[in-house]
Motif scaffolding. Structure first.
Motif, PDB file in Angstrom:
ATOM      1  N   UNK A   1       0.167  -6.119  13.309  1.00 14.19           N
ATOM      2  CA  UNK A   1       0.433  -5.131  14.356  1.00 14.19           C
ATOM      3  C   UNK A   1      -0.688  -4.109  14.390  1.00 14.19           C
ATOM      4  N   UNK A   2      -1.029  -3.684  15.573  1.00 11.69           N
ATOM      5  CA  UNK A   2      -2.105  -2.711  15.714  1.00 11.69           C
ATOM      6  C   UNK A   2      -1.630  -1.294  15.438  1.00 11.69           C
ATOM      7  N   UNK A   3      -0.313  -1.069  15.461  1.00 14.63           N
ATOM      8  CA  UNK A   3       0.195   0.288  15.283  1.00 14.63           C
ATOM      9  C   UNK A   3       0.174   0.741  13.821  1.00 14.63           C
ATOM     10  N   UNK A   4       0.089  -0.165  12.901  1.00 16.22           N
ATOM     11  CA  UNK A   4       0.133   0.195  11.483  1.00 16.22           C
ATOM     12  C   UNK A   4      -1.097  -0.319  10.737  1.00 16.22           C
ATOM     13  N   UNK A   5      -2.294   0.102  11.087  1.00 20.87           N
ATOM     14  CA  UNK A   5      -3.482  -0.454  10.430  1.00 20.87           C
ATOM     15  C   UNK A   5      -3.629  -0.040   8.963  1.00 20.87           C
ATOM     16  N   UNK A   6      -3.216   1.187   8.605  1.00 20.84           N
ATOM     17  CA  UNK A   6      -3.383   1.628   7.217  1.00 20.84           C
ATOM     18  C   UNK A   6      -2.431   0.894   6.285  1.00 20.84           C
ATOM     19  N   UNK A   7      -1.201   0.659   6.753  1.00 21.16           N
ATOM     20  CA  UNK A   7      -0.226  -0.043   5.922  1.00 21.16           C
ATOM     21  C   UNK A   7      -0.677  -1.488   5.719  1.00 21.16           C
ATOM     22  N   UNK A   8      -1.143  -2.088   6.777  1.00 18.40           N
ATOM     23  CA  UNK A   8      -1.601  -3.467   6.688  1.00 18.40           C
ATOM     24  C   UNK A   8      -2.832  -3.568   5.789  1.00 18.40           C
ATOM     25  N   UNK A   9      -3.733  -2.622   5.925  1.00 16.87           N
ATOM     26  CA  UNK A   9      -4.930  -2.609   5.095  1.00 16.87           C
ATOM     27  C   UNK A   9      -4.566  -2.451   3.616  1.00 16.87           C
ATOM     28  N   UNK A  10      -3.643  -1.560   3.321  1.00 16.66           N
ATOM     29  CA  UNK A  10      -3.207  -1.357   1.935  1.00 16.66           C
ATOM     30  C   UNK A  10      -2.542  -2.618   1.384  1.00 16.66           C
ATOM     31  N   UNK A  11      -1.723  -3.258   2.209  1.00 11.29           N
ATOM     32  CA  UNK A  11      -1.064  -4.485   1.765  1.00 11.29           C
ATOM     33  C   UNK A  11      -2.074  -5.583   1.488  1.00 11.29           C
ATOM     34  N   UNK A  12      -3.051  -5.700   2.359  1.00 13.14           N
ATOM     35  CA  UNK A  12      -4.041  -6.770   2.163  1.00 13.14           C
ATOM     36  C   UNK A  12      -4.906  -6.505   0.930  1.00 13.14           C
ATOM     37  N   UNK A  13      -5.230  -5.256   0.681  1.00 13.00           N
ATOM     38  CA  UNK A  13      -6.007  -4.918  -0.522  1.00 13.00           C
ATOM     39  C   UNK A  13      -5.185  -5.208  -1.775  1.00 13.00           C
ATOM     40  N   UNK A  14      -3.914  -4.818  -1.760  1.00 12.59           N
ATOM     41  CA  UNK A  14      -3.045  -5.072  -2.910  1.00 12.59           C
ATOM     42  C   UNK A  14      -2.878  -6.569  -3.133  1.00 12.59           C
ATOM     43  N   UNK A  15      -2.728  -7.320  -2.050  1.00 14.69           N
ATOM     44  CA  UNK A  15      -2.573  -8.761  -2.159  1.00 14.69           C
ATOM     45  C   UNK A  15      -3.821  -9.411  -2.755  1.00 14.69           C
TER      46      UNK A  15
END
Length: 185
Positions: A115-129
């Motif tokens: 989703x484009x509305x939550x870029x920071x959450x997605x970025x944090x999740x991908x880094x953690x993953x």
């Protein structure tokens, strides 16, 4: 999990037997050959104390059995259960192929949309993953046979492997202290 004292006793018995087998093979061994013999006998003794019930023990036995020089030691330490353990280690490779195929199929079917509305959450999740995946790969390289395990069995096997390594270290420390007392240092 097993009683640590019985694990240590069983390991010590099998390790001493392995050292006797290695020592009887050659009279004039170099320091490097002695080191390899001690390491190999300790690994096989540690794996044989688990009776092939764990993936890491089957992987250690399979790796040691690959070399012709080590087959005599493996046969002596695993005498009664050797055929069952060898067959289990061969079956391990076949099971791992199935796990890999399932993982490939699972990855190809799962397409995630971001989703484009939550870029920071997605970025944090991908880094953690990525960090978890990187650390999992390191752990898989440390545990014998770990590269063929899924994440949950990897954790279980790692805990069992750590427990066994602790017992091995305790036995070796005790033996080193006893040697120092005998030699009067």
């Amino acid at each position: 999990m097993r009683d640590p004292s019985s694990l240590k006793q069983q390991f010590l018995k099998k390790w001493i037997l392995g050292l006797q087998v290695c020592g009887s093979g050659k009279q004039n061994m170099s320091i490097l050959e002695r080191k390899k013999a001690i390491e190999l006998s300790a690994d096989i003794a540690l794996a044989s104390t688990r009776d092939g019930r764990t993936c890491w023990s089957r992987a250690l036995i399979a790796n040691a059995s690959k070399h012709d020089d080590n087959k005599v030691l493996v046969q002596h330490l695993l005498a009664p259960e050797s055929e069952r353990l060898k067959n289990a280690s061969i079956g391990l490779a076949m099971d791992n192929k199935r796990v890999r195929c399932k993982k490939i199929l699972k990855r190809s079917c799962c397409i995630k949309r971001v989703r484009k509305s939550e870029p920071q959450v997605v970025l944090a999740k991908s880094i953690a993953k990525r960090m978890v995946n990187r650390r999992t790969q390191v752990l898989k390289s440390l545990v014998p046979g770990g590269e063929f395990m899924d994440d949950i069995s990897l954790i279980e096997e790692t805990l069992d492997y750590i427990e066994s390594l602790r017992a091995q270290v305790d036995v070796m420390r005790t033996l080193a202290k006893a040697t120092e007392l005998v030699n009067g240092k």
